[in-house]
Scaffold this motif. Structure first.
Motif, PDB file in Angstrom:
ATOM      1  N   ALA A 146       0.833  -1.225   0.000  1.00 45.03           N
ATOM      2  CA  ALA A 146       0.000   0.000   0.000  1.00 45.03           C
ATOM      3  C   ALA A 146       0.855   1.257   0.000  1.00 45.03           C
ATOM      4  O   ALA A 146       0.408   2.306  -0.466  1.00 45.03           O
ATOM      5  CB  ALA A 146      -0.936  -0.011   1.201  1.00 45.03           C
ATOM      6  N   PRO A 197      15.531  10.544  -4.934  1.00 46.11           N
ATOM      7  CA  PRO A 197      14.646  11.655  -5.297  1.00 46.11           C
ATOM      8  C   PRO A 197      14.417  12.670  -4.185  1.00 46.11           C
ATOM      9  O   PRO A 197      13.526  13.512  -4.285  1.00 46.11           O
ATOM     10  CB  PRO A 197      13.333  10.933  -5.626  1.00 46.11           C
ATOM     11  CG  PRO A 197      13.343   9.732  -4.746  1.00 46.11           C
ATOM     12  CD  PRO A 197      14.780   9.337  -4.565  1.00 46.11           C
ATOM     13  N   GLU A 198      15.232  12.611  -3.122  1.00 47.33           N
ATOM     14  CA  GLU A 198      14.985  13.493  -1.972  1.00 47.33           C
ATOM     15  C   GLU A 198      14.921  14.961  -2.359  1.00 47.33           C
ATOM     16  O   GLU A 198      14.187  15.740  -1.744  1.00 47.33           O
ATOM     17  CB  GLU A 198      16.079  13.287  -0.903  1.00 47.33           C
ATOM     18  CG  GLU A 198      15.986  11.969  -0.145  1.00 47.33           C
ATOM     19  CD  GLU A 198      16.703  10.808  -0.823  1.00 47.33           C
ATOM     20  OE1 GLU A 198      17.049  10.935  -2.016  1.00 47.33           O
ATOM     21  OE2 GLU A 198      16.912   9.776  -0.170  1.00 47.33           O
ATOM     22  N   ALA A 221      15.751   5.970   0.590  1.00 45.42           N
ATOM     23  CA  ALA A 221      16.285   4.995   1.540  1.00 45.42           C
ATOM     24  C   ALA A 221      16.262   3.578   0.956  1.00 45.42           C
ATOM     25  O   ALA A 221      17.028   2.712   1.400  1.00 45.42           O
ATOM     26  CB  ALA A 221      15.487   5.043   2.840  1.00 45.42           C
ATOM     27  N   LEU A 241      11.795  16.656  -2.661  1.00 48.90           N
ATOM     28  CA  LEU A 241      11.050  16.914  -1.420  1.00 48.90           C
ATOM     29  C   LEU A 241      11.685  18.048  -0.627  1.00 48.90           C
ATOM     30  O   LEU A 241      11.312  18.312   0.507  1.00 48.90           O
ATOM     31  CB  LEU A 241      11.040  15.643  -0.554  1.00 48.90           C
ATOM     32  CG  LEU A 241      10.514  14.364  -1.216  1.00 48.90           C
ATOM     33  CD1 LEU A 241      10.814  13.159  -0.345  1.00 48.90           C
ATOM     34  CD2 LEU A 241       9.020  14.490  -1.465  1.00 48.90           C
ATOM     35  N   ALA A 243       7.610   1.396   1.509  1.00 48.54           N
ATOM     36  CA  ALA A 243       8.306   2.471   2.234  1.00 48.54           C
ATOM     37  C   ALA A 243       8.829   1.912   3.553  1.00 48.54           C
ATOM     38  O   ALA A 243       8.167   1.099   4.206  1.00 48.54           O
ATOM     39  CB  ALA A 243       7.346   3.631   2.474  1.00 48.54           C
ATOM     40  N   ALA A 251      10.269   2.222  -1.751  1.00 48.82           N
ATOM     41  CA  ALA A 251      10.082   3.599  -2.241  1.00 48.82           C
ATOM     42  C   ALA A 251      10.675   4.632  -1.299  1.00 48.82           C
ATOM     43  O   ALA A 251      10.282   5.787  -1.341  1.00 48.82           O
ATOM     44  CB  ALA A 251       8.607   3.872  -2.473  1.00 48.82           C
ATOM     45  N   GLY A 252      11.601   4.214  -0.441  1.00 50.49           N
ATOM     46  CA  GLY A 252      12.274   5.193   0.414  1.00 50.49           C
ATOM     47  C   GLY A 252      11.805   5.123   1.847  1.00 50.49           C
ATOM     48  O   GLY A 252      11.079   4.204   2.239  1.00 50.49           O
ATOM     49  N   ALA A 253      12.236   6.125   2.617  1.00 54.95           N
ATOM     50  CA  ALA A 253      11.748   6.234   3.986  1.00 54.95           C
ATOM     51  C   ALA A 253      10.242   6.438   3.945  1.00 54.95           C
ATOM     52  O   ALA A 253       9.708   6.945   2.957  1.00 54.95           O
ATOM     53  CB  ALA A 253      12.413   7.429   4.671  1.00 54.95           C
ATOM     54  N   ILE A 290      14.767  17.984   0.477  1.00 56.54           N
ATOM     55  CA  ILE A 290      15.730  17.425   1.444  1.00 56.54           C
ATOM     56  C   ILE A 290      16.862  16.743   0.670  1.00 56.54           C
ATOM     57  O   ILE A 290      16.916  16.831  -0.559  1.00 56.54           O
ATOM     58  CB  ILE A 290      15.050  16.430   2.424  1.00 56.54           C
ATOM     59  CG1 ILE A 290      14.331  15.315   1.657  1.00 56.54           C
ATOM     60  CG2 ILE A 290      14.070  17.175   3.330  1.00 56.54           C
ATOM     61  CD1 ILE A 290      13.739  14.246   2.555  1.00 56.54           C
TER      62      ILE A 290
END
Ligand code: CO8
Length: 253
Positions: A19, A126-127, A104, A130, A23, A59-61, A132
């Motif tokens: 879902a 991709p941070e 991440a 965002l 992440a 998909a990262g953090a 960051i």
């Protein structure tokens, strides 16, 4: 997250939060570390493979979780400790990456000793999109692996690279059809887990020193480990088995 014992003393860790595209919550990192601790302590377990689903490695953090943390909470956050413990895992860690490995997720793949990718894999930091920057090694490990220009391009533009590009620049060691990623990585892990455990540990340590250290001290550390292994029974067994044209029987001593 699902954890299963595979043939040959290999443990498979499967991220499973479809879902949110797998992440990585802090609790997920803690669970990964728990598995690694168990494997590290068990002489019958030789390697770990970490994977996601066919469309998403991770998909990262988890942005819902991380986005709620201010600087003071981030300072106290347990994640850096978990990343360090993943980096300190002494046995081979392999990543089988299909689909997206972003932020991440890409940093987790880079923590693996070997990365095998599916043809459709995408690696990215991709941070920047965002507002960051990568915070778990993405600026440091990436530049060491793919070189300055490619790392700058990935981190400053946020654009991912595909599997062919990741292979070309050394981020992954093999690209296989997506459905073959897990079987191929498990087979490789099984092959590796059958080697002499002390030599595997020494080899991993020596290779990782190339990240941390200048060349001369790292060469000296390599030589010391090489000499030390001459004291192991497995070294004598390995050489004897070769000369006697039989399979070695390693005992981790
Ligand atoms: N964290 C939390 N939820 C996520 C994440 C994430 N990283 N990625 C996707 N999701 C959720 C979406 O919010 C969405 O939820 P909902 O169904 O409730 O709307 C659901 O997953 C599906 O997402 P999409 O509709 O976007 O799915 P697609 O299949 O179309 O696209 C992608 C998949 C390409 C992976 C896309 O979701 C994406 O780009 N995700 C974000 C990737 C990203 O930016 N990763 C970097 C995260 S930052 C990081 O890792 C470094 C640490 C950050 C620290 C922050 C401190 C403030």
């Amino acid at each position: 997250m699902a954890v299963s014992l595979q043939p040959g003393g290999v443990v498979l860790v499967e991220l499973h939060r479809p879902a949110v595209r797998n992440a990585l919550r802090t609790a997920t990192l803690a669970e990964i570390v728990d598995v690694l601790d168990i494997v590290a302590a068990d002489a019958h377990l030789g390697a770990v493979v970490i994977t996601g689903s066919e469309k998403f490695f991770a998909a990262g953090a988890d942005l819902k979780e991380m986005g709620a943390l201010g600087p003071i909470e981030l300072l106290a956050d347990g994640r850096p400790r978990y990343w360090k413990r993943i980096a300190a895992f002494p046995k081979p860690l392999l990543a089988a990456v299909s689909g997206y490995a972003l932020g991440a997720g890409c940093e987790l793949a880079m923590q693996a000793d070997i990365v095998i990718a599916g043809e459709g894999a995408q690696f990215g930091q991709p941070e920047i999109n965002l507002g960051i920057i990568p915070g778990a090694g993405g600026t440091q490990r990436l530049v060491r692996v793919v070189g300055k220009s490619r790392a700058m391009q990935m981190v400053l533009s946020g654009e991912p690279i595909d599997a062919a590009c990741a292979l070309q620049c050394g981020l992954v060691s093999e690209v296989v059809p997506d459905e073959q990623v897990v079987p191929r990585t498990l087979a490789l892990a099984r092959l590796i887990a059958g080697k002499a455990p002390l030599a595997l540990r020494a080899a991993k340590e020596a290779l990782l020193l190339s990240y941390e250290s200048a060349l001369t001290p790292a060469l000296e550390a390599e030589r010391k480990a090489f000499v030390l292994l001459a004291a192991s029974q497995d070294r004598n067994e390995g050489i004897a088995a070769f000369l006697e044209k039989r399979r070695p029987n390693y005992e981790g001593r």
